[in-house]
Enzyme design. Structure first.
Site, PDB file in Angstrom:
ATOM      1  N   SER A 150      -0.517   9.123   2.176  1.00  0.00           N
ATOM      2  CA  SER A 150      -0.352   9.022   3.627  1.00  0.00           C
ATOM      3  C   SER A 150      -1.007   7.726   4.090  1.00  0.00           C
ATOM      4  CB  SER A 150      -0.964  10.247   4.319  1.00  0.00           C
ATOM      5  OG  SER A 150      -0.706  10.209   5.712  1.00  0.00           O
ATOM      6  N   HIS A 188       4.004   9.680   3.730  1.00  0.00           N
ATOM      7  CA  HIS A 188       4.193  10.041   5.138  1.00  0.00           C
ATOM      8  C   HIS A 188       4.650   8.805   5.911  1.00  0.00           C
ATOM      9  CE1 HIS A 188       1.088  13.560   4.759  1.00  0.00           C
ATOM     10  NE2 HIS A 188       2.225  13.801   4.145  1.00  0.00           N
ATOM     11  N   ASP A 235      -2.511  17.449   2.916  1.00  0.00           N
ATOM     12  CA  ASP A 235      -1.176  17.664   2.361  1.00  0.00           C
ATOM     13  C   ASP A 235      -1.191  17.325   0.872  1.00  0.00           C
ATOM     14  OD1 ASP A 235       1.542  18.180   2.193  1.00  0.00           O
ATOM     15  OD2 ASP A 235       2.110  16.129   2.752  1.00  0.00           O
TER      16      ASP A 235
END
Length: 378
Positions: free
Chosen positions: A202, A229, A323
């Protein structure tokens, strides 16, 4: 004492609205506004802000050039305001390569309508990076650059120096993961066994992924899947950029794409990437609004666990949040190997900290180790 913010934008409307939105947060205070890149360089030097929000398309000097100049003189966290267009995505990637730490999509409707989502996103990012960069006294740029594992160019060295300075401190939202964790188990022999490498990332991921993927040889023996992401348009531009710089083949994934050694497939922004029922090809599905991330690392990890078991090497890189942790647990239960990035080389030690804290990491590596280990171990 609030963190000092410099707003850089050539639009008087955006200048006014961003100042209002940022000043609504008691932990932030706009101390200056610059209308172009040259003015941004001058005010960054005179005001010495804790963080900068930067537009990219401006008169006299563009945002990317301003980022390079600021990073070369006095490194400071810079968050880009980026257009959601394909062209805007390409420019944003250049800004990240130049030293910006992250970006926020620039949406006129969100700004004009006083969007609560925009406020939360903007406040969170500004506080996160400003707090990380100011927890401890700043060392000299030369000292930081000497520790960085980056390309030889001076600007790139100073960019990485900022990344290490930020990453070596933990944001308030990540305090629970502040301490490094020991690997879960002994190093495993992976030679000839791993058929699929899957990477989740991310915040800070585009630069980290570039550092890893561009070093891999064309005859890399495993297929690679990447979940970064990013919004739509950004992943396409990112894949094309990596493909130009890499010996391996890189593309934005589409349904039906086959897994193949030396091929890198990047999950498209706004969608979810899974394996189809055969386990040999990609299936792209619409992102469910109930899922926070589109694409989501957990979803891809869990889908892979159904097929490859001990033939998977999963890697969790820099990023906010957790995540990938749930998906990593499923992969580990099936016999997969998992590596995670260490705190010192992560822009934000959130996602890799989550898997390390859960005792799921077989090894914790610095960013500079991943490519050499992938080449030597697989």
């Amino acid at each position: 004492m609030p963190y000092k913010v410099l707003v850089v934008d050539d639009s008087s409307f955006f200048q006014h609205r961003l100042k209002e939105i940022i000043n609504e947060c008691p932990e932030l205070k706009v101390v200056g506004i610059a209308a172009n890149g040259q003015e941004a360089i001058e005010k960054a030097a005179s005001l010495q802000p804790d963080i900068i929000s930067m537009d990219y398309e401006m008169p006299l000097l563009d945002g990317v050039s301003a980022v390079r100049a600021i990073m070369a003189e006095r490194p400071v966290p810079i968050v880009m305001f980026s257009s959601m267009t394909y062209e805007g995505a390409n420019i944003t990637l250049e800004a990240l390569d130049a030293g910006a730490v992250d970006f926020i999509p620039k949406n006129f409707a969100e700004v004009s309508k006083n969007s609560d989502l925009l406020k939360r996103r903007l406040h969170e990012k500004l506080i996160t990076f400003a707090s990380q960069a100011n927890i401890a006294p700043v060392r000299s740029t030369d000292e930081l650059a000497a520790e960085a594992n980056v390309r030889s160019q001076r600007a790139r060295e100073k960019t990485a120096a900022l990344r290490e300075r930020i990453a070596s401190r933990t944001a308030p939202t990540e305090k629970s993961a502040a301490q490094p964790h020991r690997p879960r188990s002994e190093k495993r022999n992976l030679k000839g066994k791993v058929k699929l490498v899957v990477i989740g990332a991310s915040t800070g991921g585009p630069v980290a992924l570039s550092d890893i993927i561009t070093q891999l040889p064309a005859n890399f023996p495993a297929a690679l899947l990447v979940v970064q992401h990013m919004p739509e348009n950004f992943t396409k531009a990112f894949a094309e950029r990596l493909n130009r710089l890499s010996a391996v083949t890189v593309k934005e994934a589409q349904s039906g794409d086959k897994l193949a050694p030396g091929s890198v497939l990047i999950a498209p922004g706004g969608m979810q990437m899974m394996l189809d029922r055969t386990g040999s090809a990609i299936k792209i599905i619409a992102g469910d609004d109930r899922v926070n991330y589109k694409p989501c690392v957990d979803i891809t990890f869990a889908s892979i666990a159904n097929f490859y078991h001990e033939k998977v090497l999963a890697i969790v890189l820099t990023g906010m949040g957790s995540d990938g942790c749930d998906g990593a647990r499923i992969l580990k239960d099936k016999g997969a190997v998992l590596w995670s990035q260490d705190q010192a080389s992560s822009i934000v030690y959130g996602m890799p900290a989550a898997v390390a804290k859960a005792n799921l990491s077989d090894e914790v590596l610095s960013l500079g180790e991943f490519s050499s280990r992938l080449i030597s171990d697989l």
